[in-house]
Design a protein around this motif. Sequence first.
Motif, short mmCIF file in Angstrom:
data_model
loop_
_atom_site.label_atom_id
_atom_site.label_comp_id
_atom_site.label_asym_id
_atom_site.label_seq_id
_atom_site.Cartn_x
_atom_site.Cartn_y
_atom_site.Cartn_z
N ASP A 89 -0.63 8.72 -17.35
CA ASP A 89 0.19 8.33 -16.20
C ASP A 89 -0.02 9.30 -15.03
OD1 ASP A 89 1.20 6.15 -17.52
OD2 ASP A 89 3.05 7.14 -18.14
N ASP A 90 -0.26 10.55 -15.34
CA ASP A 90 -0.52 11.53 -14.30
C ASP A 90 -1.79 11.16 -13.52
OD1 ASP A 90 -0.25 14.21 -13.00
OD2 ASP A 90 -2.10 14.63 -14.08
N GLU A 91 -2.79 10.63 -14.22
CA GLU A 91 -4.08 10.34 -13.61
C GLU A 91 -4.11 9.01 -12.87
OE1 GLU A 91 -6.74 10.57 -16.88
OE2 GLU A 91 -6.59 12.75 -17.08
N LEU A 92 -3.27 8.06 -13.29
CA LEU A 92 -3.32 6.71 -12.71
C LEU A 92 -2.10 6.51 -11.81
CD1 LEU A 92 -4.80 4.04 -12.53
CD2 LEU A 92 -3.50 3.24 -14.51
N GLU A 93 -2.31 6.56 -10.52
CA GLU A 93 -1.20 6.47 -9.56
C GLU A 93 -1.41 5.26 -8.65
OE1 GLU A 93 1.42 9.42 -6.62
OE2 GLU A 93 -0.51 10.09 -7.43
N ASP A 94 -1.39 4.09 -9.25
CA ASP A 94 -1.39 2.85 -8.47
C ASP A 94 -0.74 1.76 -9.31
OD1 ASP A 94 -3.44 1.34 -10.00
OD2 ASP A 94 -4.90 2.67 -9.08
N VAL A 95 -0.69 0.56 -8.76
CA VAL A 95 0.09 -0.51 -9.37
C VAL A 95 -0.37 -0.86 -10.79
CG1 VAL A 95 -1.38 -2.35 -8.43
CG2 VAL A 95 1.03 -2.84 -8.94
N ARG A 96 -1.62 -0.57 -11.14
CA ARG A 96 -2.09 -0.88 -12.49
C ARG A 96 -1.24 -0.22 -13.56
NH1 ARG A 96 -8.05 1.08 -12.26
NH2 ARG A 96 -7.00 2.62 -10.94
N ALA A 97 -0.71 0.97 -13.24
CA ALA A 97 0.11 1.68 -14.21
C ALA A 97 1.39 0.91 -14.52
CB ALA A 97 0.46 3.07 -13.68
N GLY A 164 6.01 11.67 -5.95
CA GLY A 164 5.14 10.63 -5.42
C GLY A 164 4.85 9.56 -6.45
N HIS A 165 4.65 9.98 -7.71
CA HIS A 165 4.42 9.00 -8.78
C HIS A 165 5.62 8.07 -8.92
CE1 HIS A 165 1.01 11.50 -9.96
NE2 HIS A 165 0.67 10.60 -10.87
N ALA A 166 6.82 8.64 -8.90
CA ALA A 166 8.02 7.81 -9.04
C ALA A 166 8.18 6.88 -7.84
CB ALA A 166 9.25 8.69 -9.20
N THR A 167 7.91 7.38 -6.65
CA THR A 167 8.00 6.54 -5.45
C THR A 167 7.05 5.36 -5.57
OG1 THR A 167 8.57 8.47 -4.10
CG2 THR A 167 7.80 6.51 -2.94
N MET A 168 5.81 5.63 -5.96
CA MET A 168 4.84 4.56 -6.15
C MET A 168 5.30 3.59 -7.23
SD MET A 168 2.38 3.05 -8.14
CE MET A 168 2.20 4.28 -9.47
N GLY A 169 5.70 4.13 -8.38
CA GLY A 169 6.05 3.28 -9.51
C GLY A 169 7.20 2.35 -9.22
N TYR A 170 8.25 2.88 -8.60
CA TYR A 170 9.42 2.04 -8.34
C TYR A 170 9.18 1.06 -7.20
CZ TYR A 170 12.29 4.60 -11.66
OH TYR A 170 12.82 5.13 -12.82
N SER A 171 8.39 1.44 -6.20
CA SER A 171 8.09 0.48 -5.13
C SER A 171 7.19 -0.63 -5.65
CB SER A 171 7.45 1.19 -3.93
OG SER A 171 6.23 1.80 -4.27
N ALA A 172 6.18 -0.28 -6.43
CA ALA A 172 5.31 -1.30 -7.02
C ALA A 172 6.10 -2.22 -7.94
CB ALA A 172 4.16 -0.64 -7.78
N ALA A 173 7.02 -1.64 -8.71
CA ALA A 173 7.83 -2.45 -9.62
C ALA A 173 8.73 -3.42 -8.88
CB ALA A 173 8.66 -1.53 -10.52
N ALA A 174 9.31 -2.96 -7.76
CA ALA A 174 10.19 -3.84 -6.98
C ALA A 174 9.43 -5.04 -6.46
CB ALA A 174 10.81 -3.05 -5.83
N VAL A 175 8.20 -4.82 -5.98
CA VAL A 175 7.41 -5.93 -5.44
C VAL A 175 6.91 -6.83 -6.57
CG1 VAL A 175 5.34 -6.53 -4.14
CG2 VAL A 175 6.78 -4.66 -3.37
N LEU A 176 6.43 -6.24 -7.65
CA LEU A 176 5.98 -7.03 -8.79
C LEU A 176 7.11 -7.90 -9.34
CD1 LEU A 176 3.69 -4.85 -11.11
CD2 LEU A 176 3.10 -7.02 -10.00
N ALA A 177 8.29 -7.32 -9.46
CA ALA A 177 9.43 -8.06 -10.00
C ALA A 177 9.85 -9.19 -9.07
CB ALA A 177 10.61 -7.12 -10.25
N ASN A 178 9.67 -8.99 -7.78
CA ASN A 178 9.95 -10.05 -6.81
C ASN A 178 8.97 -11.20 -7.00
OD1 ASN A 178 9.39 -11.36 -4.00
ND2 ASN A 178 11.43 -10.45 -3.80
N LEU A 179 7.70 -10.86 -7.25
CA LEU A 179 6.67 -11.89 -7.44
C LEU A 179 6.79 -12.56 -8.80
CD1 LEU A 179 3.59 -9.94 -6.01
CD2 LEU A 179 4.67 -11.97 -4.98
N MET A 180 7.22 -11.81 -9.80
CA MET A 180 7.27 -12.30 -11.17
C MET A 180 8.65 -12.03 -11.76
SD MET A 180 3.50 -10.84 -12.31
CE MET A 180 3.33 -11.97 -13.70
#
Length: 247
Positions: A89-97, A164-180
């Motif tokens: 998780d430390d190494e992967l900092e984008d929506v794929r995580a 930064g990881h948490a900011t990315m993860g929660y923002s990506a999750a919010a958008v993904l959850a909106n889509l799905m």
Amino acid sequence: MRRQALIVLVAVLLAGATSPALAQGGLPTPASPKSPTVSKFLQPGELDPALVLPPPPKDDAPAAVEGRAELHRLAAARSSDRLEQAKRDDELEDVRAIAAAIGPALDFSRLPATAALFRDLRTEDSVAAKHAKAFFKRERPFRFDKDLDVCDDGHDVRNSYPSGHATMGYSAAAVLANLMPGNAQVILARASDYAESRLYCGVHYRSDLEAGQVLGNVLVQKLMTKPAFQAELEAARAELTALHIAP
């Protein structure tokens, strides 16, 4: 009060709407620079960290001392598998995580509109987190406790609040959850687990994660009001619907 505000934000974002292996297929190389400094959708000052987040505890405050003690407890209790996950998780900092929670159906290599949306979102969360970190200038916990077992001690020492990881993860999750929306629970659970990896790595305080959660959700809330972002979101929704990945 902060937790209640966060719950309300998540509810707004999602209205209508054990960590698995990573989904097959990669997110195309972002068109944005590695260290973006300018938002595509927001005006300067529109996301003011001083208005969004409380200041972190001082380094010698009881809350910070307890925060470092928590990192020791987690390091002592973590399994080898959880440590390896934290390193991944430390190494992967984008929506794929975060998309890993959904499985291989969400293959960004065949979803150009969805990939474009999340490339732009990655720029936005990076800009927001970097701005906030520069404002608060909180040092990493291992700067004050040399005995902490960290995944990577090469991080910028003034780069801790918010995560930064948490900011990315929660923002990506919010958008993904909106889509799905049918996958919202598993997506949000994965975002939380992803953020927790920062504790198992010993590179953040829990308050850094909480701040990243707030910042990520406030960021998406603001982006949802921007027509240009809404257009990208709806293009991704249409793409996912056409491929029967989302309703």
